[in-house]
Design a protein around this motif. Structure first.
Motif, PDB file in Angstrom:
ATOM      1  N   UNK A  54       0.824  -1.215   0.000  1.00 19.65           N
ATOM      2  CA  UNK A  54       0.000   0.000   0.000  1.00 19.65           C
ATOM      3  C   UNK A  54       0.860   1.268   0.000  1.00 19.65           C
ATOM      4  N   UNK A  55       1.946   1.266   0.753  1.00 15.83           N
ATOM      5  CA  UNK A  55       2.827   2.425   0.810  1.00 15.83           C
ATOM      6  C   UNK A  55       3.489   2.653  -0.550  1.00 15.83           C
ATOM      7  N   UNK A  56       3.982   1.582  -1.187  1.00 16.42           N
ATOM      8  CA  UNK A  56       4.635   1.706  -2.491  1.00 16.42           C
ATOM      9  C   UNK A  56       3.632   2.183  -3.536  1.00 16.42           C
ATOM     10  N   UNK A  57       2.415   1.661  -3.510  1.00 17.74           N
ATOM     11  CA  UNK A  57       1.387   2.092  -4.459  1.00 17.74           C
ATOM     12  C   UNK A  57       1.049   3.562  -4.270  1.00 17.74           C
ATOM     13  N   UNK A  58       0.869   3.993  -3.031  1.00 23.11           N
ATOM     14  CA  UNK A  58       0.562   5.401  -2.758  1.00 23.11           C
ATOM     15  C   UNK A  58       1.714   6.301  -3.201  1.00 23.11           C
ATOM     16  N   UNK A  59       2.948   5.899  -2.914  1.00 25.26           N
ATOM     17  CA  UNK A  59       4.107   6.695  -3.323  1.00 25.26           C
ATOM     18  C   UNK A  59       4.185   6.792  -4.849  1.00 25.26           C
ATOM     19  N   UNK A  60       3.837   5.728  -5.546  1.00 27.32           N
ATOM     20  CA  UNK A  60       3.827   5.750  -7.006  1.00 27.32           C
ATOM     21  C   UNK A  60       2.814   6.737  -7.550  1.00 27.32           C
ATOM     22  N   UNK A  61       1.629   6.785  -6.958  1.00 24.03           N
ATOM     23  CA  UNK A  61       0.619   7.744  -7.399  1.00 24.03           C
ATOM     24  C   UNK A  61       1.049   9.188  -7.145  1.00 24.03           C
ATOM     25  N   UNK A  62       1.635   9.433  -5.967  1.00 24.71           N
ATOM     26  CA  UNK A  62       2.109  10.787  -5.651  1.00 24.71           C
ATOM     27  C   UNK A  62       3.215  11.201  -6.618  1.00 24.71           C
ATOM     28  N   UNK A  63       4.148  10.304  -6.886  1.00 25.45           N
ATOM     29  CA  UNK A  63       5.238  10.599  -7.801  1.00 25.45           C
ATOM     30  C   UNK A  63       4.709  10.883  -9.212  1.00 25.45           C
TER      31      UNK A  63
ATOM     32  N   UNK B 279       3.640  14.763 -13.534  1.00 33.09           N
ATOM     33  CA  UNK B 279       2.728  15.369 -14.511  1.00 33.09           C
ATOM     34  C   UNK B 279       2.681  16.884 -14.332  1.00 33.09           C
ATOM     35  N   UNK B 280       2.607  17.342 -13.099  1.00 32.93           N
ATOM     36  CA  UNK B 280       2.586  18.778 -12.819  1.00 32.93           C
ATOM     37  C   UNK B 280       3.905  19.410 -13.259  1.00 32.93           C
ATOM     38  N   UNK B 281       5.015  18.761 -12.924  1.00 37.85           N
ATOM     39  CA  UNK B 281       6.329  19.278 -13.316  1.00 37.85           C
ATOM     40  C   UNK B 281       6.477  19.359 -14.818  1.00 37.85           C
ATOM     41  N   UNK B 282       6.036  18.342 -15.539  1.00 37.87           N
ATOM     42  CA  UNK B 282       6.101  18.357 -16.998  1.00 37.87           C
ATOM     43  C   UNK B 282       5.256  19.490 -17.562  1.00 37.87           C
ATOM     44  N   UNK B 283       4.064  19.681 -16.966  1.00 43.23           N
ATOM     45  CA  UNK B 283       3.153  20.708 -17.477  1.00 43.23           C
ATOM     46  C   UNK B 283       3.731  22.113 -17.354  1.00 43.23           C
TER      47      UNK B 283
ATOM     48  N   UNK C  38       4.361  23.687 -21.212  1.00 43.52           N
ATOM     49  CA  UNK C  38       4.002  25.110 -21.012  1.00 43.52           C
ATOM     50  C   UNK C  38       3.108  25.589 -22.140  1.00 43.52           C
ATOM     51  N   UNK C  39       3.420  25.170 -23.390  1.00 46.01           N
ATOM     52  CA  UNK C  39       2.604  25.652 -24.508  1.00 46.01           C
ATOM     53  C   UNK C  39       1.174  25.109 -24.413  1.00 46.01           C
ATOM     54  N   UNK C  40       1.049  23.862 -23.951  1.00 49.38           N
ATOM     55  CA  UNK C  40      -0.304  23.295 -23.771  1.00 49.38           C
ATOM     56  C   UNK C  40      -1.043  24.058 -22.673  1.00 49.38           C
ATOM     57  N   UNK C  41      -0.348  24.352 -21.576  1.00 48.95           N
ATOM     58  CA  UNK C  41      -0.996  25.056 -20.457  1.00 48.95           C
ATOM     59  C   UNK C  41      -1.389  26.479 -20.845  1.00 48.95           C
TER      60      UNK C  41
END
Length: 170
Positions: free
Chosen positions: A139-148, A153-157, A164-167
């Protein structure tokens, strides 16, 4: 009287042994209640019973051998209780699938050597029952994967030129 259905009535305490005196009853359903304690041995005297459902309670103790005397029994379930010991391998009780007994973790089959064996998947079904993993590390590894994945995705955006151009177009 043909049958008694007291299922899902929030009944508690021990099952009254006097119910075993109903010799000519055809059906007894006490499922989905809060019954505790052992299955009354007097149930072996219900000579004409065809259906007995004691599932989804908190029954404990061994399966009474007296239940092997129920020769008219066509439907039977003690699933989802806390029963222990061996499942009698004689009479009608031996003809029911393991679905009638699971998941009583301390209730076992009698093997050829007259010893108890933990119940496994029903061979008649032809497929194994998958167990749900209960490992907290999973459960911890799965949650960490979702957070990462979220922060990537936010960092890429915001940081990558294409992101940046898409945003900016939004």
């Amino acid at each position: 009287m043909a049958g008694i259905d007291l299922s899902a009535n929030m009944l508690g305490g021990e099952i009254p042994w006097e119910l075993g005196n109903l010799r000519h009853i055809k059906s007894l359903n006490l499922s989905s209640n809060f019954f505790v304690g052992p299955i009354p041995t007097t149930f072996g005297g219900m000579e004409e019973i065809e259906s007995l459902d004691l599932s989804h309670n908190e029954l404990s103790g061994p399966m009474p051998w007296q239940l092997t005397q129920l020769s008219s029994l066509g439907a039977f379930s003690v699933a989802y209780n806390n029963l222990s010991g061996c499942i009698p391998n004689s009479g009608q009780l031996s003809s029911f699938s393991m679905d009638s007994y699971l998941p009583n973790t301390n209730l076992h089959n009698i093997t050829q050597g007259d010893t108890c064996a933990a119940p496994g998947p029903d061979p008649a079904v032809g497929k194994d029952v998958e167990e749900t993993p209960s490992d907290p590390v999973l459960y911890v590894v799965t949650a960490a994967g979702f957070v990462l994945a979220f922060w990537a995705t936010i960092g890429f955006s915001f940081c990558h030129p294409y992101g940046r151009s898409v945003m900016l177009k939004l």
